[in-house]
Each structure stands twice: as C-alpha cells, then as structure tokens.
Motif scaffolding. Structure first.
Motif, PDB file in Angstrom:
ATOM      1  N   GLY A 195      -0.875   3.637   7.988  1.00  0.00           N
ATOM      2  CA  GLY A 195       0.111   4.615   7.560  1.00  0.00           C
ATOM      3  C   GLY A 195       1.261   4.026   6.780  1.00  0.00           C
ATOM      4  O   GLY A 195       1.705   4.585   5.783  1.00  0.00           O
ATOM      5  N   LEU A 196       1.791   2.897   7.229  1.00  0.00           N
ATOM      6  CA  LEU A 196       2.920   2.295   6.542  1.00  0.00           C
ATOM      7  C   LEU A 196       2.522   1.674   5.217  1.00  0.00           C
ATOM      8  O   LEU A 196       3.367   1.212   4.469  1.00  0.00           O
ATOM      9  CB  LEU A 196       3.595   1.243   7.429  1.00  0.00           C
ATOM     10  CG  LEU A 196       4.263   1.767   8.695  1.00  0.00           C
ATOM     11  CD1 LEU A 196       4.960   0.641   9.434  1.00  0.00           C
ATOM     12  CD2 LEU A 196       5.249   2.869   8.362  1.00  0.00           C
ATOM     13  N   GLY A 197       1.248   1.632   4.961  1.00  0.00           N
ATOM     14  CA  GLY A 197       0.807   1.199   3.645  1.00  0.00           C
ATOM     15  C   GLY A 197      -0.089  -0.008   3.709  1.00  0.00           C
ATOM     16  O   GLY A 197       0.404  -1.144   3.721  1.00  0.00           O
ATOM     17  N   LEU A 198      -1.373   0.243   3.758  1.00  0.00           N
ATOM     18  CA  LEU A 198      -2.326  -0.857   3.727  1.00  0.00           C
ATOM     19  C   LEU A 198      -2.191  -1.633   2.428  1.00  0.00           C
ATOM     20  O   LEU A 198      -2.331  -2.860   2.397  1.00  0.00           O
ATOM     21  CB  LEU A 198      -3.742  -0.306   3.871  1.00  0.00           C
ATOM     22  CG  LEU A 198      -4.876  -1.316   3.966  1.00  0.00           C
ATOM     23  CD1 LEU A 198      -4.670  -2.202   5.186  1.00  0.00           C
ATOM     24  CD2 LEU A 198      -6.209  -0.616   4.024  1.00  0.00           C
ATOM     25  N   MET A 199      -1.854  -0.946   1.374  1.00  0.00           N
ATOM     26  CA  MET A 199      -1.677  -1.614   0.100  1.00  0.00           C
ATOM     27  C   MET A 199      -0.428  -2.492   0.098  1.00  0.00           C
ATOM     28  O   MET A 199      -0.398  -3.563  -0.517  1.00  0.00           O
ATOM     29  CB  MET A 199      -1.592  -0.584  -1.023  1.00  0.00           C
ATOM     30  CG  MET A 199      -2.852   0.232  -1.208  1.00  0.00           C
ATOM     31  SD  MET A 199      -2.701   1.434  -2.529  1.00  0.00           S
ATOM     32  CE  MET A 199      -4.260   2.312  -2.345  1.00  0.00           C
ATOM     33  N   THR A 235       9.562   0.162   6.578  1.00  0.00           N
ATOM     34  CA  THR A 235       9.317  -0.076   8.002  1.00  0.00           C
ATOM     35  C   THR A 235      10.487   0.396   8.852  1.00  0.00           C
ATOM     36  O   THR A 235      10.292   1.037   9.897  1.00  0.00           O
ATOM     37  CB  THR A 235       9.071  -1.573   8.241  1.00  0.00           C
ATOM     38  OG1 THR A 235       7.998  -2.022   7.406  1.00  0.00           O
ATOM     39  CG2 THR A 235       8.713  -1.836   9.694  1.00  0.00           C
ATOM     40  N   LEU A 236      11.709   0.080   8.412  1.00  0.00           N
ATOM     41  CA  LEU A 236      12.896   0.479   9.175  1.00  0.00           C
ATOM     42  C   LEU A 236      13.003   1.999   9.255  1.00  0.00           C
ATOM     43  O   LEU A 236      13.279   2.561  10.328  1.00  0.00           O
ATOM     44  CB  LEU A 236      14.152  -0.107   8.533  1.00  0.00           C
ATOM     45  CG  LEU A 236      15.478   0.238   9.220  1.00  0.00           C
ATOM     46  CD1 LEU A 236      15.495  -0.294  10.647  1.00  0.00           C
ATOM     47  CD2 LEU A 236      16.656  -0.326   8.431  1.00  0.00           C
ATOM     48  N   ALA A 248       1.836  11.403  14.280  1.00  0.00           N
ATOM     49  CA  ALA A 248       2.329  12.491  13.434  1.00  0.00           C
ATOM     50  C   ALA A 248       3.011  11.951  12.181  1.00  0.00           C
ATOM     51  O   ALA A 248       2.760  12.431  11.068  1.00  0.00           O
ATOM     52  CB  ALA A 248       3.294  13.371  14.223  1.00  0.00           C
ATOM     53  N   TYR A 249       3.878  10.968  12.322  1.00  0.00           N
ATOM     54  CA  TYR A 249       4.588  10.436  11.150  1.00  0.00           C
ATOM     55  C   TYR A 249       3.624   9.808  10.150  1.00  0.00           C
ATOM     56  O   TYR A 249       3.819   9.908   8.934  1.00  0.00           O
ATOM     57  CB  TYR A 249       5.632   9.401  11.580  1.00  0.00           C
ATOM     58  CG  TYR A 249       6.407   8.840  10.406  1.00  0.00           C
ATOM     59  CD1 TYR A 249       7.447   9.564   9.822  1.00  0.00           C
ATOM     60  CD2 TYR A 249       6.092   7.601   9.872  1.00  0.00           C
ATOM     61  CE1 TYR A 249       8.148   9.065   8.743  1.00  0.00           C
ATOM     62  CE2 TYR A 249       6.791   7.089   8.784  1.00  0.00           C
ATOM     63  CZ  TYR A 249       7.817   7.822   8.233  1.00  0.00           C
ATOM     64  OH  TYR A 249       8.509   7.320   7.144  1.00  0.00           O
ATOM     65  N   TRP A 307       7.798   7.439   0.289  1.00  0.00           N
ATOM     66  CA  TRP A 307       9.004   6.612   0.388  1.00  0.00           C
ATOM     67  C   TRP A 307       9.966   6.871  -0.758  1.00  0.00           C
ATOM     68  O   TRP A 307      11.177   6.893  -0.588  1.00  0.00           O
ATOM     69  CB  TRP A 307       8.612   5.142   0.437  1.00  0.00           C
ATOM     70  CG  TRP A 307       9.751   4.225   0.125  1.00  0.00           C
ATOM     71  CD1 TRP A 307       9.915   3.437  -0.973  1.00  0.00           C
ATOM     72  CD2 TRP A 307      10.922   4.018   0.931  1.00  0.00           C
ATOM     73  NE1 TRP A 307      11.088   2.758  -0.902  1.00  0.00           N
ATOM     74  CE2 TRP A 307      11.733   3.090   0.254  1.00  0.00           C
ATOM     75  CE3 TRP A 307      11.351   4.531   2.155  1.00  0.00           C
ATOM     76  CZ2 TRP A 307      12.946   2.661   0.763  1.00  0.00           C
ATOM     77  CZ3 TRP A 307      12.569   4.104   2.657  1.00  0.00           C
ATOM     78  CH2 TRP A 307      13.341   3.177   1.975  1.00  0.00           C
ATOM     79  N   ARG A 308       9.432   7.063  -1.950  1.00  0.00           N
ATOM     80  CA  ARG A 308      10.319   7.240  -3.102  1.00  0.00           C
ATOM     81  C   ARG A 308      11.195   8.467  -2.946  1.00  0.00           C
ATOM     82  O   ARG A 308      12.380   8.450  -3.274  1.00  0.00           O
ATOM     83  CB  ARG A 308       9.494   7.350  -4.382  1.00  0.00           C
ATOM     84  CG  ARG A 308      10.341   7.504  -5.635  1.00  0.00           C
ATOM     85  CD  ARG A 308       9.467   7.579  -6.867  1.00  0.00           C
ATOM     86  NE  ARG A 308       8.684   6.377  -6.979  1.00  0.00           N
ATOM     87  CZ  ARG A 308       7.572   6.287  -7.692  1.00  0.00           C
ATOM     88  NH1 ARG A 308       7.105   7.352  -8.301  1.00  0.00           N
ATOM     89  NH2 ARG A 308       6.919   5.162  -7.783  1.00  0.00           N
ATOM     90  N   VAL A 309      10.650   9.540  -2.417  1.00  0.00           N
ATOM     91  CA  VAL A 309      11.406  10.779  -2.251  1.00  0.00           C
ATOM     92  C   VAL A 309      12.465  10.612  -1.157  1.00  0.00           C
ATOM     93  O   VAL A 309      13.628  10.992  -1.338  1.00  0.00           O
ATOM     94  CB  VAL A 309      10.464  11.947  -1.917  1.00  0.00           C
ATOM     95  CG1 VAL A 309      11.257  13.222  -1.663  1.00  0.00           C
ATOM     96  CG2 VAL A 309       9.473  12.155  -3.052  1.00  0.00           C
ATOM     97  N   THR A 310      12.070  10.070  -0.005  1.00  0.00           N
ATOM     98  CA  THR A 310      13.027   9.913   1.089  1.00  0.00           C
ATOM     99  C   THR A 310      14.161   8.967   0.714  1.00  0.00           C
ATOM    100  O   THR A 310      15.318   9.205   1.062  1.00  0.00           O
ATOM    101  CB  THR A 310      12.319   9.380   2.348  1.00  0.00           C
ATOM    102  OG1 THR A 310      11.608   8.171   2.020  1.00  0.00           O
ATOM    103  CG2 THR A 310      11.331  10.406   2.878  1.00  0.00           C
TER     104      THR A 310
END
Length: 469
Positions: free
Chosen positions: A91-95, A137-138, A176-177, A213-216
């Motif tokens: 979810g946090l980004g395998l890439m 991550t934070l 969920a996140y 991430w870019r939007v948040t």
C-alpha cells in the motif's frame, strides 16, 4: 582472472535491468518471501498450504483483499501481523520501496535515472525520493493510528476482550487506509452495517488512501483553510472527480436497488439504505470491504454493473488503490468533449493537456479492457474444461475486474474456481497493482548498458496519412 570475469558477468544483470524490470523482479521476490512466511506453522494452520499462502501473499502485496482462506481462523496472530506488514508494503508503494532497493544495486546518479525514480513515485522533478517516502510513511502512520484509536474506543466496542479489540482496530485501519479490503471476519464488516462510526471511519480511511500522496500533500501545504484556486490542476481534478464518483455511485446504487427491489435493501430503513449505498460506493474504489452480502441473489444486475464501473475506474494516481485511475477517465472525457466540439486541443479548466497524456490514457484504458476480457475468457474456458461449477458471465466479469482493479469484492466465485482460474486472478492482481503499462515496458524494453546510461531520442520520422473513423 576467470573468477573476476565470472563475478563481473554475474553482476551484469543488475546494471542491465531497467526500472520497470527491476520493479517487477522486486515485487516477485517480496511475494515469494511472503508466501514462505505464511506457509510456516508459526503463521498459519495446516489448512494453509503453499498455494493458499501464495494467493494470500499476492493479494496482500497488491492490496487487493481477495482470499481463499479465512484470515481470522486460518492465520495465527503472527500470521496476521505478517499479513498486515505485507499490506503496508504494497500500500505505501511497492514502487517506492523498489527505488530504495535499486540504490543498492544499480550505481550512478544520471539525470535520466533520477527522473525514472521520481516517476516511480508519481513525482515530477529530479529530486531524491527519500524525503518524499518519509513523508508518505509519516502521513500513513498518523492517519492509521487515528483511525485505530477511533475504532477501538467507539467502533468495535462490542468486542469485550481489549487485546482482540485493539488488534481488530489496528488491522482494519491498516487494511482500510491501504485500500486492501482484508478483514479478520469471514463476512467482512457485515456485523457493523448499521454502525455509523465504523462506516464513517473506514470510508474516510479509504478515501484518504485513494486520493494519492500528491493530493494530500498539496492540500496540507495550504494549511487549515486550503484555497481551491491555489491547488494544482491535478489535485482539483482528483478531488472533484472523487466526489462526483462517490455521489454518482451512492445515488445510483440506492435508486437501482430500490426500483428493482434488491433483496438486501428492501429490509433496511431509508437511512440505512443511504449509508449502505454510500459505503459500497466508496469501497468499490478500490477497498473491497462490504457491509452487505454480495451475490446475484442479493444485489440486482444493474447494481452490480454500477459497482463494476466504479471498480474499473478505481482510485487516483499515487494512491493505495488500483483501477485505471480517475485522471485517466478525466483525460478521456476531455478528449471526447474536444472531439465533439471540433477542437484540435484537449483543454481542461483552461489548461491544455498534451497529446502524450491523452495517448497514455487511451492506452491504459484499452489495454486494461482487453486484459480483463482476456481474464474472463480464460476463466470461462478453464471452468468448462474442468467440468467444475459454472458461473454466469456477469459473475466472471465482476470477479476479474475486482482482481485487476485490486478491489477484493467477491460474489462467492473465488473459492469455487480451480487452480487455473485462481492463477488467472493471481496474475490479474499482480498486473493491476504494478500497472499494465509498466509491465509492458518491462517485457518490451531491451536492457543494455547503452540504454541505461545513454537515452537517445528517436529522430526517425514517418509520412502522415489520414484514417477514416
């Protein structure tokens, strides 16, 4: 001398791998590691073999949520923790994680390579990704923690054991996140279909994870009172499109089930109907939680068609969800509008969109459609050859879209499929999470030393000719 040559040849593959190829290899290695861990007696019961562990690990890394085991029963506490870590990894980004691993394998700081790494994180520019990944991550940890706290104190208050309630809150907040859809109960969140707290928290977590991430970060930079005009075009389009899709899905699902007398919705009061329709509309892009039993008997065909549309569109670029992405749909709609108005340029909110973006949107959509139809065709052929349970085309298409878009909703089809059919879904989850264009790039690109260090533009031109459409 021979030993040195052997070492150099052995290290050559690391330099020849392109970014897409290295991403695919890393993803496969992570899935393999997760499979071996889940198959051990420390993590699972005897019912979970290598095949069940492989399917579950792939579903977790791709944050899909499809499962052929009962997570709360077949996995031990350690196994559930391992599953949660795999969900976080995917979810946090395998890439993004691949980018860091790549730094230990591929040397050099060429400008083009730094650009490739930035694009892997869906970031523009040539800067490093370390600070970006730390911020991602934070943010995730803060949001997940807040969600878990609310679920523990106000959502899952029917669980008397404090440890069980705490783990249920943490696990479902993580799931969920990251838009994973994994739950500790075999019927997902059906027991909380009338709980406003659980519904609201899960929906907010899903939406925040799916925005990207870019939007948040763009909204966060505006402070407590964000100015809509100061947001980037990307952020405005993502937020606006997300709200429209949620509203369209909620209204459409409530109306279709009411008009067609859906089995589940008939027994609910109108407030419960609207809350259920809102929840299903949000989680269909692309979380996979459900508060109602999904089947052809409980949901009308028009309602399932609406859910498939939402699943196929999915979340937004850089988010934890799948699908073809909201911005892809926006680009296609804008191109269609420009064509109907006789314009040569594609304009969105007084900004001209390059042909490269439009072609990319068309390529993603067409490739995804063909891939999903191919999945349904293979499952249909495999089901007929094996003489197993027969499924309607709607059930097969729904399941294939759910796997490819990394949603995780199931009509009760997956457990009845043969290993061949489950393999098709497994491949679909993997391709859908990494992105079909990235997979095609990994297959078609020739990785040589010259292509890694010297990126030459193709200056060959071709004569033009009209095509009637």
């Amino acid at each position: 001398m021979l030993a040195r040559q052997a070492i150099q040849q052995n290290q050559g593959w690391r330099i020849r791998l392109t970014v897409p190829q290295f991403t695919v290899v890393t993803a496969l290695l992570v899935v393999l590691l997760g499979t071996l861990l889940l198959a051990t007696s420390l993590c699972s019961s005897t019912r979970v073999g290598l095949w069940e562990a492989l399917f579950t690990a792939t579903s977790a890394i791709t944050v899909t949520g499809l499962s052929i085991i009962d997570v709360g029963v077949d996995l031990t506490g350690v196994g559930q923790a391992v599953l949660a870590l795999m969900i976080l990894t995917g979810g946090l980004g395998l890439m993004a994680i691949t980018t860091f691993l790549q730094g230990f394998v591929m040397h050099g700081t060429a400008l083009r390579r730094r650009l490739d790494r930035g694009q892997t994180l869906d970031e523009f520019g040539v800067g490093g990704v370390g600070s970006t990944f730390r911020a991602i991550t934070l943010t995730a940890l803060v949001v997940i923690t807040l969600g878990a706290v609310v679920l523990y104190n106000y959502g899952f208050d029917d669980i008397s054991n404090s440890r069980e309630r705490l783990w249920a809150a943490v696990f479902h907040s993580i799931s969920a996140y990251n838009n994973a859809g994994f739950g500790l109960w075999s019927n997902s969140l059906e027991r909380y279909h009338s709980s406003p707290t659980v519904n609201a928290v899960v929906m907010l977590l899903v939406i925040m994870g799916g925005l990207g991430w870019r939007v948040t970060s763009d909204v966060a930079r505006q402070g407590l009172r964000p100015n809509r005009r100061r947001l980037s075009l990307h952020s405005r389009l993502v937020i606006h499109t997300t709200m429209l899709l949620i509203g369209f899905g909620t209204l459409g699902l409530a109306m279709t089930e009411w008009l067609n007398k859906g089995e589940v919705f008939i027994e609910m009061t109108w407030p419960e109907r609207w809350m259920t329709a809102l929840f299903e509309s949000v989680t269909a892009r692309t979380a996979g939680f459900t508060t109602i039993p999904l089947s052809l008997e409980n949901i009308t065909e028009s309602g399932l068609l609406l859910l498939m549309t939402l699943m196929f569109i999915g979340a937004s670029p850089g988010g934890t969800g799948g699908g073809i992405k909201t911005t892809t749909v926006v680009a296609l709609m804008a191109a269609t509008r420009s064509t109907l108005r006789g314009r040569e340029a594609v304009v969105i909110r007084n900004r001209e969109i390059t042909d490269k973006i439009v072609l990319r949107a068309v390529g993603i959509t067409m490739a995804s459609l063909l891939f999903v139809l191919g999945m349904a065709l293979l499952i249909s052929i495999g089901s007929n050859l094996n003489g197993g349970d027969s499924f309607t085309f709607l059930e097969m298409l729904f399941t294939c879209i759910s796997a490819f878009a990394t949603v995780g909703l199931d009509l009760g089809v997956i457990e009845k499929l043969s290993h061949f059919g489950q393999t098709v879904l497994l491949i679909g989850m993997f391709v859908g999470r990494l992105g079909i264009l990235l997979l095609l790039s990994a297959i078609w690109e020739t990785a040589t030393r010259e292509q890694i260090h010297i990126y030459r533009q193709n200056r060959i031109g071709y004569p033009r000719e009209d095509l009637y459409v």
